[in-house]
Design a protein around this motif. Structure first.
Motif, PDB file in Angstrom:
ATOM      1  N   UNK A 172       0.859  -1.181   0.000  1.00  0.00           N
ATOM      2  CA  UNK A 172       0.000   0.000   0.000  1.00  0.00           C
ATOM      3  C   UNK A 172       0.895   1.230   0.000  1.00  0.00           C
ATOM      4  N   UNK A 173       0.621   2.146  -0.919  1.00  0.00           N
ATOM      5  CA  UNK A 173       1.436   3.348  -1.027  1.00  0.00           C
ATOM      6  C   UNK A 173       0.527   4.567  -0.954  1.00  0.00           C
ATOM      7  N   UNK A 174       0.765   5.404   0.078  1.00  0.00           N
ATOM      8  CA  UNK A 174      -0.028   6.622   0.257  1.00  0.00           C
ATOM      9  C   UNK A 174       0.637   7.805  -0.432  1.00  0.00           C
ATOM     10  N   UNK A 175      -0.170   8.787  -0.768  1.00  0.00           N
ATOM     11  CA  UNK A 175       0.337  10.034  -1.322  1.00  0.00           C
ATOM     12  C   UNK A 175      -0.667  11.141  -1.025  1.00  0.00           C
ATOM     13  N   UNK A 176      -0.217  12.391  -1.174  1.00  0.00           N
ATOM     14  CA  UNK A 176      -1.128  13.522  -1.046  1.00  0.00           C
ATOM     15  C   UNK A 176      -0.978  14.338   0.215  1.00  0.00           C
ATOM     16  N   UNK A 177      -0.116  13.919   1.127  1.00  0.00           N
ATOM     17  CA  UNK A 177       0.076  14.696   2.340  1.00  0.00           C
ATOM     18  C   UNK A 177       0.831  15.985   2.070  1.00  0.00           C
ATOM     19  N   UNK A 178       0.920  16.824   3.110  1.00  0.00           N
ATOM     20  CA  UNK A 178       1.656  18.066   2.961  1.00  0.00           C
ATOM     21  C   UNK A 178       1.271  19.081   4.012  1.00  0.00           C
ATOM     22  N   UNK A 179       1.671  20.326   3.770  1.00  0.00           N
ATOM     23  CA  UNK A 179       1.389  21.439   4.670  1.00  0.00           C
ATOM     24  C   UNK A 179       0.227  22.242   4.111  1.00  0.00           C
ATOM     25  N   UNK A 180      -0.741  22.535   4.963  1.00  0.00           N
ATOM     26  CA  UNK A 180      -1.911  23.298   4.532  1.00  0.00           C
ATOM     27  C   UNK A 180      -2.324  24.229   5.655  1.00  0.00           C
ATOM     28  N   UNK A 181      -2.895  25.357   5.307  1.00  0.00           N
ATOM     29  CA  UNK A 181      -3.364  26.307   6.311  1.00  0.00           C
ATOM     30  C   UNK A 181      -4.697  25.854   6.893  1.00  0.00           C
ATOM     31  N   UNK A 182      -4.998  26.264   8.110  1.00  0.00           N
ATOM     32  CA  UNK A 182      -6.318  25.945   8.683  1.00  0.00           C
ATOM     33  C   UNK A 182      -7.440  26.395   7.751  1.00  0.00           C
ATOM     34  N   UNK A 183      -8.431  25.514   7.610  1.00  0.00           N
ATOM     35  CA  UNK A 183      -9.534  25.781   6.702  1.00  0.00           C
ATOM     36  C   UNK A 183      -9.308  25.259   5.303  1.00  0.00           C
ATOM     37  N   UNK A 184      -8.103  24.814   5.029  1.00  0.00           N
ATOM     38  CA  UNK A 184      -7.769  24.313   3.708  1.00  0.00           C
ATOM     39  C   UNK A 184      -8.178  22.867   3.497  1.00  0.00           C
ATOM     40  N   UNK A 185      -7.799  22.336   2.334  1.00  0.00           N
ATOM     41  CA  UNK A 185      -8.176  20.973   1.952  1.00  0.00           C
ATOM     42  C   UNK A 185      -6.969  20.200   1.439  1.00  0.00           C
ATOM     43  N   UNK A 186      -7.040  18.901   1.608  1.00  0.00           N
ATOM     44  CA  UNK A 186      -6.071  17.967   1.039  1.00  0.00           C
ATOM     45  C   UNK A 186      -6.809  16.706   0.637  1.00  0.00           C
ATOM     46  N   UNK A 187      -6.263  16.020  -0.365  1.00  0.00           N
ATOM     47  CA  UNK A 187      -6.812  14.722  -0.771  1.00  0.00           C
ATOM     48  C   UNK A 187      -5.708  13.686  -0.711  1.00  0.00           C
ATOM     49  N   UNK A 188      -5.915  12.690   0.137  1.00  0.00           N
ATOM     50  CA  UNK A 188      -4.961  11.590   0.262  1.00  0.00           C
ATOM     51  C   UNK A 188      -5.395  10.430  -0.634  1.00  0.00           C
ATOM     52  N   UNK A 189      -4.405   9.740  -1.162  1.00  0.00           N
ATOM     53  CA  UNK A 189      -4.658   8.542  -1.971  1.00  0.00           C
ATOM     54  C   UNK A 189      -3.837   7.392  -1.427  1.00  0.00           C
ATOM     55  N   UNK A 190      -4.347   6.195  -1.600  1.00  0.00           N
ATOM     56  CA  UNK A 190      -3.620   4.988  -1.200  1.00  0.00           C
ATOM     57  C   UNK A 190      -3.911   3.911  -2.234  1.00  0.00           C
ATOM     58  N   UNK A 191      -2.869   3.479  -2.916  1.00  0.00           N
ATOM     59  CA  UNK A 191      -3.014   2.478  -3.966  1.00  0.00           C
ATOM     60  C   UNK A 191      -2.397   1.154  -3.532  1.00  0.00           C
ATOM     61  N   UNK A 192      -3.138   0.093  -3.737  1.00  0.00           N
ATOM     62  CA  UNK A 192      -2.651  -1.252  -3.437  1.00  0.00           C
ATOM     63  C   UNK A 192      -2.134  -1.904  -4.705  1.00  0.00           C
ATOM     64  N   UNK A 193      -1.006  -2.584  -4.587  1.00  0.00           N
ATOM     65  CA  UNK A 193      -0.441  -3.275  -5.743  1.00  0.00           C
ATOM     66  C   UNK A 193       0.251  -4.545  -5.278  1.00  0.00           C
ATOM     67  N   UNK A 194       0.631  -5.380  -6.245  1.00  0.00           N
ATOM     68  CA  UNK A 194       1.326  -6.609  -5.913  1.00  0.00           C
ATOM     69  C   UNK A 194       0.453  -7.828  -6.112  1.00  0.00           C
ATOM     70  N   UNK A 195       0.802  -8.876  -5.410  1.00  0.00           N
ATOM     71  CA  UNK A 195       0.109 -10.157  -5.568  1.00  0.00           C
ATOM     72  C   UNK A 195      -1.155 -10.182  -4.728  1.00  0.00           C
ATOM     73  N   UNK A 196      -2.239  -9.712  -5.273  1.00  0.00           N
ATOM     74  CA  UNK A 196      -3.519  -9.741  -4.577  1.00  0.00           C
ATOM     75  C   UNK A 196      -4.613 -10.052  -5.588  1.00  0.00           C
TER      76      UNK A 196
END
Length: 123
Positions: free
Chosen positions: A4-28
Motif C-alpha cells: 500500500x502506497x499513500x500520497x497527497x500529504x503536505x502542509x496546509x493552512x487551517x480551513x484548507x483541503x487535502x486529498x490523500x490517496x492509497x493504492x494497493x499493488x502486488x500479488x492480490x
C-alpha cells in the motif's frame, strides 16, 4: 505480497483541503474493507474513516462532515478528501486494507498498512 502506497500529504493552512490517496499493488486478487488511520505525536493511532467493499462508510466523530472516504475498486485505491482542516488534524495518516491473496488454492486475508503520509495544518 501486496503493498500500500499513500500520497497527497503536505502542509496546509487551517480551513484548507487535502486529498490523500492509497493504492494497493502486488500479488492480490481482492481487497475487502479499506480505512484511514492517523497518529499525532505522543498519541495512539486512531481510526479516521473506513469503507467496505460495497461502499458503506464510517467516520470518527471528530471528522464527520469534513472528511470523505471513497474508493475505486478497479484501481485498488482508496481516497480521503479532507476539508475544513484544523490544526488538530495534524498527524501521520496511514492507509489500511484487508488484502486477499491466494497460494496453492488457499485464500488468505492479511491486514496491510501503508508507510504513512504526513499532514500538517498550520498557519
Amino acid at each position: 505480497q501486496a503493498q500500500l502506497v499513500e500520497s497527497g500529504g503536505g502542509l496546509v493552512q487551517p480551513g484548507g483541503s487535502l486529498r490523500l490517496s492509497c493504492a494497493a499493488s502486488g500479488s492480490l486478487f481482492s481487497i475487502g474493507a479499506m480505512a484511514w488511520y492517523r497518529q499525532a505525536p505522543g498519541n495512539q493511532r486512531e481510526s479516521v474513516a473506513s469503507i467496505t467493499s460495497g461502499g458503506s462508510t464510517n467516520y470518527a466523530d471528530s471528522v464527520k462532515g469534513r472528511f470523505t472516504i471513497s474508493r475505486d475498486n478497479a484501481k485498488n485505491t482508496v481516497y480521503l478528501q479532507m476539508n475544513s482542516l484544523k490544526p488538530e488534524d495534524t498527524a501521520v495518516y496511514y492507509c489500511n486494507a484487508d488484502v486477499w491473496t491466494t497460494s496453492g488454492g488457499v485464500a488468505t486475508m492479511l491486514s496491510s498498512w501503508g508507510q504513512g503520509t504526513h499532514v500538517t495544518v498550520s498557519s
